[in-house]
Scaffold this motif. Structure first.
Motif, short mmCIF file in Angstrom:
data_model
loop_
_atom_site.label_atom_id
_atom_site.label_comp_id
_atom_site.label_asym_id
_atom_site.label_seq_id
_atom_site.Cartn_x
_atom_site.Cartn_y
_atom_site.Cartn_z
N GLU A 1 39.40 45.93 39.62
CA GLU A 1 38.45 45.83 38.52
C GLU A 1 38.29 47.16 37.77
N LYS A 2 38.46 48.27 38.49
CA LYS A 2 38.21 49.58 37.89
C LYS A 2 39.45 50.17 37.23
N LYS B 1 44.05 49.35 33.36
CA LYS B 1 43.66 48.09 33.98
C LYS B 1 44.70 46.99 33.78
N GLU C 1 38.66 46.32 49.06
CA GLU C 1 38.48 45.99 47.65
C GLU C 1 39.61 45.10 47.12
N ILE D 1 37.48 55.35 40.95
CA ILE D 1 38.85 54.86 41.08
C ILE D 1 39.50 55.55 42.29
N THR E 1 35.04 58.81 39.07
CA THR E 1 34.37 57.62 38.52
C THR E 1 34.41 56.45 39.49
#
Length: 307
Positions: free
Chosen positions: A54-55, A45, A205, A106, A104
């Motif tokens: 954010e991920k 990150k 995003e 990403i 997950t």
């Protein structure tokens, strides 16, 4: 695409060292054969906002490097004399680990220090694609790349994230062991620019899905070299480029460095470079000077960038 016909590892000339080594039997400057050598795969990150989001991004850190910078913060994995039994050398294991992170949520995969493992990188990308995964591919290199190799990556790499380290060939020789760094890296930057231009396309995003960001790390005592690089980019490439100007340099305690590199970047010299960046109208990011206290990886850890 049949990458085996394109990336010839039987007489390797994929990076500027052009060793001509048969990597099926021997190793050249990078001390890597035909199999991938990956030190770490994890969500990171700490990159630019359009890269991390954010991920975070799934970063794949290749071991060894085609530069041997004396101050490298990743020296635990970048030194070509080092090896660890923990490092991954099987394509399937590497791909499965990447897929587990992509699962997950990403959507980006960054390949860090890929210049000497381009063929292995493309194998990994092809394996991901064949498994139904189509992540945004980020090529995060030191800038010491061959134009011909980059041309073969057109259509494979979505975002180029190269360093541009030095303007002065004497600095490049002293600190990274190659005198032709700017000569070749400037050509590599122009090739990346030919492929991507200065437009950074973001998805819904706010993450980069097409384009180029040039990173430059300001070294203590060498703000003038940084300014020469920015002037070059403005005059010879484009003032619309996205630049990530970094102040995170620190002298790793484990390394023996010349006095000039045994210190942090001063606030006055960093501001001096920022002023030139802004005067040219470049877009991008700058760092707080305290960043040098946070970006200190430990590749013995499962998450090298955890505080």
């Amino acid at each position: 695409m049949d990458e085996n016909k394109i990336f010839d590892l039987s007489c390797c000339t994929l990076c500027p060292h052009e060793c001509g080594i048969d990597r099926y039997a021997h190793t050249g400057f990078c001390n890597v054969g035909v199999n991938p050598v990956v030190s770490s795969i994890f969500p990171h990150k700490g990159e630019e906002p359009v890269i991390s989001g954010e991920k975070g991004i799934c970063n794949v850190f290749f071991a060894h490097c085609n530069l041997q910078c004396i101050y490298c913060q990743n020296h635990q994995i970048s030194r070509n004399t080092k090896h660890s039994k923990k490092w991954l050398t099987d394509n399937k294991v590497i791909v499965d680990e990447i897929k587990s992170i992509l699962n997950t949520g990403i959507g980006m995969v960054g390949f860090v220090s890929p210049s000497h493992q381009v063929a292995q990188m493309v194998d990994i990308v092809n394996s991901l694609n064949k498994s139904g995964y189509k992540p945004i591919i980020v090529y995060n290199s030191n800038g010491y790349d061959k134009v011909e190799t980059l041309q073969m990556l057109e259509g494979i790499v979505d975002v180029y994230l190269p360093d541009l380290k030095y303007y002065d060939s004497i600095l490049a020789q002293r600190f990274s062991g190659v005198s032709d760094y700017f000569q070749l890296a400037s050509k590599a930057i122009k090739e990346m620019y030919r492929q991507k231009g200065s437009t950074l396309i973001l998805n819904n995003e706010g993450l980069a899905e097409f384009g180029m960001i040039i990173r430059h790390l300001v070294l203590p005592g060498h703000a003038n070299d940084s300014i020469k690089l920015l002037n070059y980019l403005a005059e010879e490439v484009s003032t619309k480029l996205y630049i990530s100007l970094m102040s995170q340099y620190y002298p790793p305690a484990e390394l023996t460095l010349p006095n000039e590199l045994n210190q942090h970047v001063g606030i006055d010299e960093y501001k001096k470079v920022i002023e030139v960046l802004e005067n040219h109208g470049f877009r991008g990011w700058v760092q707080d000077l305290v960043s040098s206290h946070f970006y200190r990886p430990d590749f013995e850890s499962n998450n090298p960038f955890s505080e």
